[in-house]
Write an enzyme that holds these catalytic residues in place. Structure first.
Site, PDB file in Angstrom:
ATOM      1  CB  THR A  10      14.455   3.450 -22.527  1.00 40.16           C
ATOM      2  OG1 THR A  10      14.380   2.909 -23.820  1.00 40.16           O
ATOM      3  CG2 THR A  10      13.630   4.433 -22.158  1.00 40.16           C
ATOM      4  CG  ASN A  61      14.550   1.025 -29.968  1.00 40.23           C
ATOM      5  OD1 ASN A  61      13.757   0.796 -28.815  1.00 40.23           O
ATOM      6  ND2 ASN A  61      14.176   0.412 -31.089  1.00 40.23           N
ATOM      7  N   GLY A  88      11.648  -1.291 -22.702  1.00 40.86           N
ATOM      8  CA  GLY A  88      10.797  -1.503 -23.932  1.00 40.86           C
ATOM      9  C   GLY A  88       9.428  -1.971 -23.533  1.00 40.86           C
TER      10      GLY A  88
HETATM   11  O1  DON Z   1       9.829   3.595 -27.026  1.00 39.36           O
HETATM   12  C1  DON Z   1       9.886   2.297 -26.543  1.00 39.36           C
HETATM   13  O2  DON Z   1       8.726   1.876 -25.903  1.00 39.36           O
HETATM   14  C2  DON Z   1      11.153   1.840 -26.774  1.00 39.36           C
HETATM   15  N1  DON Z   1      11.855   2.314 -27.872  1.00 39.36           N
HETATM   16  C3  DON Z   1      11.938   1.878 -25.229  1.00 39.36           C
HETATM   17  C4  DON Z   1      13.231   1.243 -25.655  1.00 39.36           C
HETATM   18  C5  DON Z   1      13.722   0.790 -24.056  1.00 39.36           C
HETATM   19  O3  DON Z   1      13.154   0.995 -23.184  1.00 39.36           O
HETATM   20  C6  DON Z   1      14.893  -0.030 -24.140  1.00 39.36           C
HETATM   21  N2  DON Z   1      15.578  -0.067 -22.647  1.00 39.36           N
HETATM   22  N3  DON Z   1      15.555  -1.033 -22.140  1.00 39.36           N
END
Ligand code: DON
Length: 600
Positions: free
Chosen positions: A409, A429, A502
């Site tokens: 992200t 993701n 995440g």
């Molecule tokens: O939408 C979400 O919450 C996750 N798919 C975000 C993924 C994310 O932040 C990966 N980064 N480190």
């Protein structure tokens, strides 16, 4: 737009004990605002971000080349939208492992009022998140025994949701962009065609996903030399992606109905993926009302469902209420304890109530109401931890009976000279998404389907659990934690921020906001300060290694927290606007991003 107040009167019940470590902190308050650095037991081993200032306009993203693309658009007379679009396409090329045209995301757009004395900033939210293909089924990741096949939602074609980035960027450009669409893609096309030098960060992420990447011939061709990962300093050239971006520059719709769509659908059909031409043709970004609430004097607006970010950001701030955290001190165990307990509650509620609002009823008003925050806060004991098993999501019945007040992200932030602001978080993701590149296009596809709850109790990549509300269904959007945020006060912009990470995104954003509003840190200090995180399950309090003094850590353990030390997480950035009209911005020192100002 949902607005609620944090009033002093609702939070009177808890006694806050003075711990030993609080005394020196309080004396420190008098000397300096930078509480965590003057706390006696606080180490200073974490790096400090570089602070950039500009009176005119400013950009910040996770990669210098993406920031440069944004800065260039502002120099050409573009506005925040033009800059954000150019940066997003730029990231798609130079940081494909984190976000790109094969993924999706959310953005908040803020436009200033004509009269800031009497009118509010107008804040809108765009959902360009991936959606489940029409052929997706509730149990698609379960084997014959009914167990979750973990890899199926993470690696390969079945893990991919219908991408929304191109439609989202085109939509926002149509609504407010000034420069021609084609112009915005030029830097990204250049980076793809001429190549750019790979960083240590890029290569270490690549090495961790090498096995999956090597299984997909198109991904292997781009990211490896005969199966071996490229090395730091190597030039990465992405000719197919340059061509794809040229096509999008000519006609963005080609991604959904033209030759790019055809390539995606063909690739999917060959490899057992579900996305069809019909899925692509039906994709539409959705303008949504952001979630807004008051914290102190400020109005905090963030992304609404299908992201859980805004709901839980405000829920945590509501539970903090009028507590004078500044006086307590940032590293005071009481502060960390209170916030941890608030985080525990928020993530418990997330597991039961949050999902795509077009499919399930999400009790947003109730979860973000003050009376509910009061109820939850009264359950918190400041001297003793509750185990997560003792904290359950609130039942829908109790929530309904609650009396409401009136009613891998990436993140990038831009503020232009008119004070339009874009706060945008988007993603594929996991690192390198599904590890799948659509043959002949250079498009790296997401594994966003893993953000659904594959089964009740099943953890996703980030250890998050969900239930019915976030079960898989055709065309449904998986629940997100992304929290692009804009903070205003009396019609004036105060700050804009966001982060990847995440499940940790929400708690990172909470802390960056508190660092600015409560601890009066500048932009660099706010993104650099050490972080902590709790997400209900697993029942662990993550503390950033090197960020907290021994006395604090010991005190938290003493209270019963399952403390786990972790290397820094998140890659936040922030823009802060001062009363003087000076903009300042900083990129997280945990990443390799950069802020860049225009003019003086
Ligand atoms: O939408 C979400 O919450 C996750 N798919 C975000 C993924 C994310 O932040 C990966 N980064 N480190």
């Amino acid at each position: 737009m949902i607005i609620f107040n944090l009033s002093n009167s609702i939070m009177p019940q808890i006694r806050f004990p003075q711990t030993k470590s609080q005394i020196p902190i309080l004396s420190c308050v008098v000397i300096s605002f930078w509480l965590f650095s003057c706390t006696p037991n606080s180490p200073k081993s974490l790096p400090l971000a570089e602070l950039k200032r500009s009176k005119e306009s400013i950009v910040v993203s996770a990669h210098p080349l993406a920031s440069e693309a944004g800065k260039l658009m502002l120099e050409k007379g573009g506005n925040a939208v033009d800059a954000a679009v150019a940066m997003a396409f730029g990231i798609s090329v130079v940081e494909p492992f984190s976000a790109g045209i094969g993924g999706g995301g959310f953005l908040l757009l803020g436009t200033p009022p004509e009269n800031s004395e009497t009118q509010q900033y107008k804040i809108r939210a765009l959902d360009f998140r991936e959606r489940a293909p029409k052929a997706a089924t509730r149990n698609m990741y379960l084997n014959e025994k009914g167990e979750v096949e973990k890899k199926a939602s993470l690696d390969g074609h079945l893990a991919v949701g219908v991408p929304g980035t191109v439609a989202g960027l085109y939509n926002i450009h149509k609504s407010l962009g000034k420069l021609p669409w084609k112009e915005l893609l030029k830097p990204a096309i250049r980076y793809a065609r001429d190549g750019f030098e790979l960083s240590d960060n890029f290569v270490s992420k690549l090495e961790r996903r090498l096995e999956v990447i090597n299984k997909n011939p198109a991904a292997r061709d781009i990211f490896t030399k005969n199966g071996q990962a490229y090395q730091p300093g190597d030039l990465l050239i992405q000719t197919d992606k340059a061509q794809t971006l040229e096509t999008i520059a000519e006609n963005p719709q080609s991604f959904y109905t033209g030759k790019i769509a055809q390539a995606i659908a063909t690739d999917m059909a060959k490899a057992g993926g579900l996305i069809t031409l019909e899925d692509l043709r039906n994709y539409t970004p959705i303008w949504r009302e952001p979630i807004c609430g008051k914290f102190r004097q400020a109005k905090v607006c963030a992304m609404s469902p299908p992201s859980s970010g805004g709901v839980h950001l405000l829920q945590i701030l509501n539970i903090v209420g009028e507590t004078n955290l500044q006086e307590w001190g940032r590293e005071n165990p009481d502060t960390i304890h209170l916030l941890t307990e608030a985080m525990r509650v928020a993530y418990a509620d997330r597991s039961l109530h949050l999902g795509d609002p077009d499919f399930v009823e999400v009790p947003v008003k109730e979860l973000t109401s003050l009376s509910y925050a009061q109820r939850r806060r009264q359950e918190i004991n400041l001297t003793k931890v509750r185990r997560s098993t003792e904290v359950q999501p609130v039942s829908p019945e109790v929530l309904r009976s609650n009396i409401l007040e009136s009613p891998d992200t990436t993140h990038l932030t831009v503020v232009d000279k008119e004070r339009n602001v874009i706060s945008m978080t988007y993603t594929v993701n996991g690192s390198f998404g599904a590890g799948v590149v659509v043959a002949g296009t250079g498009i790296l596809l997401n594994n966003e389907m893993d953000d659904f709850a594959a089964a009740p109790e099943a953890q996703n990549l980030y250890g998050l659990v969900g239930d019915e509300a976030n079960a898989i269904a055709p065309r449904k959007t998986p629940l997100s934690s992304m929290t692009p945020t804009i903070v205003t006060e009396n019609g004036r912009l105060i700050m804009a921020t966001g982060s990847p990470g995440g499940s940790t995104i929400i708690t990172t954003v909470v802390q960056v906001i508190l660092n600015v509003l409560e601890y009066k840190m500048n932009a660099a200090e706010a993104v650099s300060a050490p972080r902590f995180h709790h997400q209900w399950l697993p029942d662990k309090l993550m503390l950033e290694t090197g960020g907290f003094g021994e006395a604090t850590v010991n005190e938290l353990k003493q209270r019963g927290h399952n403390v786990v030390m972790r290397r820094g997480w998140g890659n936040a950035n922030v823009v802060v606007l001062h009363d003087s009209g000076m903009l300042e911005a900083a990129a997280d020192p945990r990443g390799e991003g950069e802020a860049m100002g225009n003019g003086q």
